[in-house]
Design a protein around this motif. Structure first.
Motif, PDB file in Angstrom:
ATOM      1  N   ARG A  32       0.823  -1.209   0.000  1.00  0.00           N
ATOM      2  CA  ARG A  32       0.000   0.000   0.000  1.00  0.00           C
ATOM      3  C   ARG A  32       0.861   1.265   0.000  1.00  0.00           C
ATOM      4  O   ARG A  32       0.608   2.202  -0.754  1.00  0.00           O
ATOM      5  N   VAL A  79      -3.820  -1.013  -8.507  1.00  0.00           N
ATOM      6  CA  VAL A  79      -5.263  -0.846  -8.685  1.00  0.00           C
ATOM      7  C   VAL A  79      -6.004  -2.157  -8.428  1.00  0.00           C
ATOM      8  O   VAL A  79      -7.093  -2.156  -7.848  1.00  0.00           O
ATOM      9  N   VAL A 116      -1.240   5.012 -10.666  1.00  0.00           N
ATOM     10  CA  VAL A 116      -2.680   4.749 -10.661  1.00  0.00           C
ATOM     11  C   VAL A 116      -3.351   5.508 -11.802  1.00  0.00           C
ATOM     12  O   VAL A 116      -4.160   4.941 -12.546  1.00  0.00           O
ATOM     13  N   LEU A 145     -11.202   6.993  -6.772  1.00  0.00           N
ATOM     14  CA  LEU A 145     -11.816   5.895  -7.517  1.00  0.00           C
ATOM     15  C   LEU A 145     -13.290   6.177  -7.798  1.00  0.00           C
ATOM     16  O   LEU A 145     -13.757   5.997  -8.922  1.00  0.00           O
ATOM     17  N   ARG A 199      -9.860  -1.483  -3.645  1.00  0.00           N
ATOM     18  CA  ARG A 199     -10.622  -0.292  -3.270  1.00  0.00           C
ATOM     19  C   ARG A 199     -10.198   0.241  -1.903  1.00  0.00           C
ATOM     20  O   ARG A 199     -10.005   1.449  -1.730  1.00  0.00           O
ATOM     21  N   LEU A 222      -6.852   1.991  -2.238  1.00  0.00           N
ATOM     22  CA  LEU A 222      -6.954   3.217  -3.033  1.00  0.00           C
ATOM     23  C   LEU A 222      -7.732   4.302  -2.294  1.00  0.00           C
ATOM     24  O   LEU A 222      -7.344   5.477  -2.316  1.00  0.00           O
TER      25      LEU A 222
END
Length: 126
Positions: free
Chosen positions: A25, A82, A33, A109, A98, A101
């Motif tokens: 992460r 992603v 991204v 997103l 998700r 992100l």
């Protein structure tokens, strides 16, 4: 960028030839991204993953590009952070990262997916 072997749902990283490298992460970068999300085919994949209730196999997407191009698109999405890909038997499963992100880039997103939906509606009406 440090790429770590895939970990299934937060477990210890998988080992062996079937493990795929993913960025931690903290190593996910906004420019990677945005690059991953800049391609219409990759956006389609992300949109379908966002609508799915779980992981989807690569064959579920029905992309109209060659197998090697499909592989390239999934690799870009994985290496940018992603998506997360894991093997389940012979199937390569794909899940949207998700949570990662949203933690790193709050609202990005959802904004991108909303814009893609609006664009599709505008094009369909045009």
């Amino acid at each position: 960028m440090t790429l770590a072997p895939a970990a299934a749902d937060g477990a210890a990283p998988a080992t062996g030839a079937r493990a795929l490298a993913h960025p931690d992460r903290g190593d996910i970068r906004i420019e990677d991204v945005l690059h991953a999300l800049s391609d219409p085919t990759r956006l389609l994949v992300v949109r379908e993953l966002a609508l799915a209730e779980g992981e989807l196999s690569c064959s579920c997407f029905g992309l109209t590009v060659s197998k090697s191009t499909t592989t390239h698109h999934f690799r870009v999405l994985r290496e940018s952070g992603v998506i997360r890909q894991t093997y389940r038997g012979t199937a390569k499963m794909n899940g949207l990262r998700r949570h990662d992100l949203d933690a790193l880039f709050p609202g990005l997103l959802d904004s991108v997916l909303d814009a893609v939906g609006r664009q599709a509606g505008r094009i369909d009406r045009g």
